[in-house]
Design a protein around this motif. Structure first.
Motif, mmCIF file in Angstrom:
data_model
loop_
_atom_site.group_PDB
_atom_site.id
_atom_site.type_symbol
_atom_site.label_atom_id
_atom_site.label_comp_id
_atom_site.label_asym_id
_atom_site.label_seq_id
_atom_site.Cartn_x
_atom_site.Cartn_y
_atom_site.Cartn_z
ATOM 1 N N ASP A 147 0.829 -1.206 0.000
ATOM 2 C CA ASP A 147 0.000 0.000 0.000
ATOM 3 C C ASP A 147 0.862 1.253 0.000
ATOM 4 N N ALA A 148 1.969 1.223 0.777
ATOM 5 C CA ALA A 148 2.853 2.382 0.820
ATOM 6 C C ALA A 148 3.551 2.583 -0.522
ATOM 7 N N PHE A 149 3.986 1.476 -1.134
ATOM 8 C CA PHE A 149 4.659 1.548 -2.428
ATOM 9 C C PHE A 149 3.755 2.182 -3.476
ATOM 10 N N GLY A 150 2.498 1.762 -3.501
ATOM 11 C CA GLY A 150 1.576 2.273 -4.520
ATOM 12 C C GLY A 150 0.726 3.428 -4.058
ATOM 13 N N ARG A 151 0.976 3.915 -2.807
ATOM 14 C CA ARG A 151 0.162 4.986 -2.233
ATOM 15 C C ARG A 151 -1.328 4.668 -2.348
ATOM 16 N N VAL A 152 -1.657 3.442 -1.983
ATOM 17 C CA VAL A 152 -3.058 3.006 -2.013
ATOM 18 C C VAL A 152 -3.806 3.685 -0.871
ATOM 19 N N ASP A 153 -4.881 4.362 -1.200
ATOM 20 C CA ASP A 153 -5.675 5.086 -0.194
ATOM 21 C C ASP A 153 -6.645 4.106 0.473
ATOM 22 N N THR A 154 -6.354 3.747 1.717
ATOM 23 C CA THR A 154 -7.222 2.808 2.441
ATOM 24 C C THR A 154 -8.174 3.523 3.391
ATOM 25 N N ALA A 155 -8.165 4.870 3.393
ATOM 26 C CA ALA A 155 -9.045 5.605 4.312
ATOM 27 C C ALA A 155 -10.527 5.299 4.074
ATOM 28 N N PRO A 156 -11.004 5.254 2.806
ATOM 29 C CA PRO A 156 -12.429 4.959 2.610
ATOM 30 C C PRO A 156 -12.841 3.573 3.117
ATOM 31 N N VAL A 157 -11.992 2.556 2.885
ATOM 32 C CA VAL A 157 -12.364 1.223 3.340
ATOM 33 C C VAL A 157 -12.288 1.134 4.865
ATOM 34 N N ALA A 158 -11.367 1.891 5.477
ATOM 35 C CA ALA A 158 -11.292 1.912 6.939
ATOM 36 C C ALA A 158 -12.541 2.547 7.528
ATOM 37 N N ALA A 159 -13.012 3.649 6.925
ATOM 38 C CA ALA A 159 -14.232 4.308 7.407
ATOM 39 C C ALA A 159 -15.446 3.404 7.200
ATOM 40 N N ALA A 160 -15.508 2.732 6.046
ATOM 41 C CA ALA A 160 -16.624 1.821 5.776
ATOM 42 C C ALA A 160 -16.609 0.651 6.751
ATOM 43 N N TRP A 161 -15.412 0.176 7.096
ATOM 44 C CA TRP A 161 -15.291 -0.934 8.057
ATOM 45 C C TRP A 161 -15.806 -0.510 9.438
ATOM 46 N N ALA A 356 -15.948 -0.402 -1.198
ATOM 47 C CA ALA A 356 -14.661 0.207 -0.862
ATOM 48 C C ALA A 356 -13.545 -0.836 -0.875
ATOM 49 N N ALA A 357 -13.817 -2.029 -0.350
ATOM 50 C CA ALA A 357 -12.808 -3.092 -0.321
ATOM 51 C C ALA A 357 -12.468 -3.560 -1.723
ATOM 52 N N GLU A 358 -13.462 -3.628 -2.591
ATOM 53 C CA GLU A 358 -13.211 -4.042 -3.974
ATOM 54 C C GLU A 358 -12.333 -3.023 -4.691
ATOM 55 N N ALA A 359 -12.576 -1.731 -4.425
ATOM 56 C CA ALA A 359 -11.760 -0.687 -5.054
ATOM 57 C C ALA A 359 -10.303 -0.797 -4.586
ATOM 58 N N VAL A 360 -10.113 -1.068 -3.295
ATOM 59 C CA VAL A 360 -8.753 -1.220 -2.769
ATOM 60 C C VAL A 360 -8.090 -2.463 -3.354
ATOM 61 N N SER A 361 -8.863 -3.556 -3.481
ATOM 62 C CA SER A 361 -8.314 -4.788 -4.055
ATOM 63 C C SER A 361 -7.865 -4.563 -5.494
ATOM 64 N N ASP A 362 -8.677 -3.839 -6.264
ATOM 65 C CA ASP A 362 -8.305 -3.537 -7.655
ATOM 66 C C ASP A 362 -7.023 -2.705 -7.692
ATOM 67 N N ALA A 363 -6.944 -1.720 -6.792
ATOM 68 C CA ALA A 363 -5.740 -0.875 -6.756
ATOM 69 C C ALA A 363 -4.516 -1.706 -6.381
ATOM 70 N N ARG A 364 -4.684 -2.608 -5.431
ATOM 71 C CA ARG A 364 -3.548 -3.450 -5.019
ATOM 72 C C ARG A 364 -3.099 -4.370 -6.150
ATOM 73 N N GLY A 365 -4.052 -4.869 -6.912
ATOM 74 C CA GLY A 365 -3.671 -5.721 -8.035
ATOM 75 C C GLY A 365 -2.807 -4.988 -9.032
ATOM 76 N N ALA A 366 -3.178 -3.726 -9.327
ATOM 77 C CA ALA A 366 -2.388 -2.929 -10.265
ATOM 78 C C ALA A 366 -1.018 -2.586 -9.683
ATOM 79 N N VAL A 367 -0.989 -2.231 -8.391
ATOM 80 C CA VAL A 367 0.273 -1.886 -7.743
ATOM 81 C C VAL A 367 1.184 -3.108 -7.652
ATOM 82 N N ALA A 368 0.590 -4.294 -7.394
ATOM 83 C CA ALA A 368 1.382 -5.517 -7.295
ATOM 84 C C ALA A 368 2.123 -5.787 -8.604
#
Length: 551
Positions: A147-161, A356-368
């Protein structure tokens, strides 16, 4: 950043004080000179197990003190553990291990636990070696690194959680309350009816108790007044006797001056006695107790205290209890309608979290994919061209979901063509593992967890162009963080800004390990020794000179 390390009586080190600076620092020395002792000493200061075997033979205790220019997060950690820390001030960690096995730890001269030292150590220093099981080798940290490498924004999924957990908690609590209330419906209805009928008010018990005390006191005063009235009134009372005396004096006084004065005094006494008699009657009327009111107060006070004992609360809390039980009964009567609203809230929150989790998962896939490409570009120069690296982003079971999303992230490698992927620690040898870590660190750039990194013999088993590639990458990494490297490679040693030589000496009785900082000419001699061995040749010196010039 580590600024100073002081060691006293650790294994073969009698007394040693080392200063460290920014950039790449290298530690060299012959095999067996004691490089591992230096790392063990630093590890001791950072919370490693305090083994009495580290105490130098003949000494009573070993002491290691490490000073750091520490990040702000360490001040927060110290504050959470009740220790003082001034922002911007050096952080000084000291560990004492006694020969009998006891140990003590201090942070800025304040007693601390070894557990706290380990927490501080994780934020201050990363040690990478073939036996290291922390940092990049710990899968629990891989998701945060990605997440740090790709600057993945996890704030929305944290708020939704948080919203989902709140909704689920409210629903679960409502179900528990309704289930419990349904089992106790009869008792609840009876208790509410009983309390409603009693209608207790806050402070009522104290008011009744005060009124009861006043009534009891009035009764006692009234009894005492009756005794006084008996002395004044009646045919034998004092006032009657005075009147009789006045009449007798009136008959005999005549022109006798003394008797006239006595009569006047008795007349005055009669007048004052009459006033006293009136006031006593007035007081008696005021102190007359309303027996009916007294009985009602007594009964009310008894009922309040009895109800309080029944419900195991204070009498003043009965009104609040009545409201609480009434609310439970109302929620019970609301039944499925209330649960339905809460269930709808959970469904809405779940939908938002899924999105929100799906959006983060998609972002992580691209960053990976980007990270895999970056690491792959580092492998060939490090003589790992046959290896493959991949970042696994996989879904986790629902019970493992969190504010970071639904993904499990793990770094895996395959060292040979056609070989299956597996975690780094499962299939990489010591030398390969260190080089994989270096490749990852270079790819992740500034995403390391600590301001100081230590690589222990990262160049084991390699030389030539590979060693040069390792040195070049270490130097590049050291531009962003303090880097200390224990090395046997002259190509790596030549890249250092500071060079420490570890050597063992023997005076015929005691063997000691010492460390000294090398001047520029001494560096050339040490690198030449590393190139040629025990006998330093002119060719080795020339080669050492070229390495230093091109570093």
């Amino acid at each position: 950043m580590l600024t100073r390390l002081s060691i006293r009586d650790v294994v073969l080190i009698e007394a040693l004080d080392l200063d460290f600076g920014a950039g790449l620092g290298v530690l060299t020395g012959e095999t067996g000179a004691g490089k591992s002792i230096l790392l063990d000493a630093l590890g001791l200061a950072l919370g490693a197990r305090g083994d009495s075997g580290l105490v130098r033979h003949g000494a009573g205790q070993a002491v290691v003190t490490a000073s750091f220019d520490a990040p702000a997060s360490t001040a927060e950690l110290l504050s959470e553990n009740g220790l003082d820390a001034e922002p911007g001030e050096p952080l000084i960690v000291r560990r004492i291990v006694k020969a009998d096995g006891g140990s003590r730890a201090f942070v800025n001269d304040q007693p601390a636990s070894a557990t706290l030292l380990r927490e501080l150590g994780a934020r201050l220093v990363e040690v990478h070696g073939q036996h290291d099981d922390r940092g990049l080798l710990n899968p629990r940290g891989h998701r945060a690194m990605l997440d740090a490498f790709g600057r993945v924004d996890t704030a929305p999924v944290a708020a939704a959680w948080r919203s989902l957990r709140d909704a689920q908690g409210a629903l679960a609590a409502a179900r528990v309350e309704i289930d419990a209330a349904a089992r106790d419906r009869d008792w609840l209805e009876h208790a509410v009816a009983e309390l409603t009928k009693l209608a207790p008010e806050p402070g009522e018990e104290e008011t009744l108790a005060d009124r009861r005390r006043l009534t009891q006191r009035a009764e006692k005063v009234a009894d005492d007044l009756k005794s006084v009235e008996t002395l004044l009134e009646g045919s034998n009372g004092g006032l009657s006797q005075l009147r009789q005396a006045a009449r007798a004096l009136e008959r005999i006084a005549g022109d006798h001056s003394a008797l006239a004065e006595a009569l006047a005094a008795v007349d005055r006494a009669v007048v004052e006695g009459a006033v006293a008699e009136d006031r006593l009657r007035e007081a008696s009327r005021d102190l007359t107790v309303d027996t009916r009111q007294q009985e009602e107060d007594e009964a009310r006070l008894f009922d309040l205290r009895g109800m309080a004992r029944k419900h195991r609360v204070r009498p003043d809390d009965l009104a609040a209890l009545a409201e609480e039980l009434r609310g439970k009964l109302e929620r019970l009567e609301a039944g499925e309608e209330g649960l339905g609203l809460l269930e709808a809230r959970v469904a809405t929150a779940r939908k938002a979290y899924d999105a929100a989790a799906e959006a983060v998962s998609d972002a992580r896939g691209a960053v990976a994919a980007r990270l895999d490409t970056a690491v792959a570009g580092e492998l060939a120069p490090l003589k790992l061209d046959a290896a493959r690296f991949r970042t696994v982003v996989a879904s986790t079971p629902e019970d493992a979901w969190s504010g970071a999303g639904k993904d499990r992230v793990e770094f895996e490698i395959a060292t040979n063509p056609g070989a299956p992927f597996a975690p780094l620690t499962k299939i990489a040898s010591g030398g390969e593992l260190s080089r994989f870590i270096l490749a990852l660190k270079v790819a992740l750039a500034e995403e390391g967890a600590a301001a100081t990194m230590i690589f222990d013999e990262i160049d084991r088993g390699v030389g030539g162009a590979v060693a040069s590639a390792i040195g070049e990458r270490l130097a590049r990494l050291a531009e962003r963080t303090q880097l200390l490297v224990v090395t046997h490679s002259p190509q790596v040693a030549a890249r250092g800004i500071g060079h420490l030589l570890i050597a063992k000496s023997h005076d015929g009785t005691v063997t000691r390990t010492g460390v000294r900082r090398l001047a520029e000419e001494e560096r050339r001699e040490e690198i030449a020794r590393m190139l040629s061995g025990a006998t330093i040749t002119p060719e080795a010196r020339a080669q050492a000179e070229r390495l230093l010039e091109t570093a």
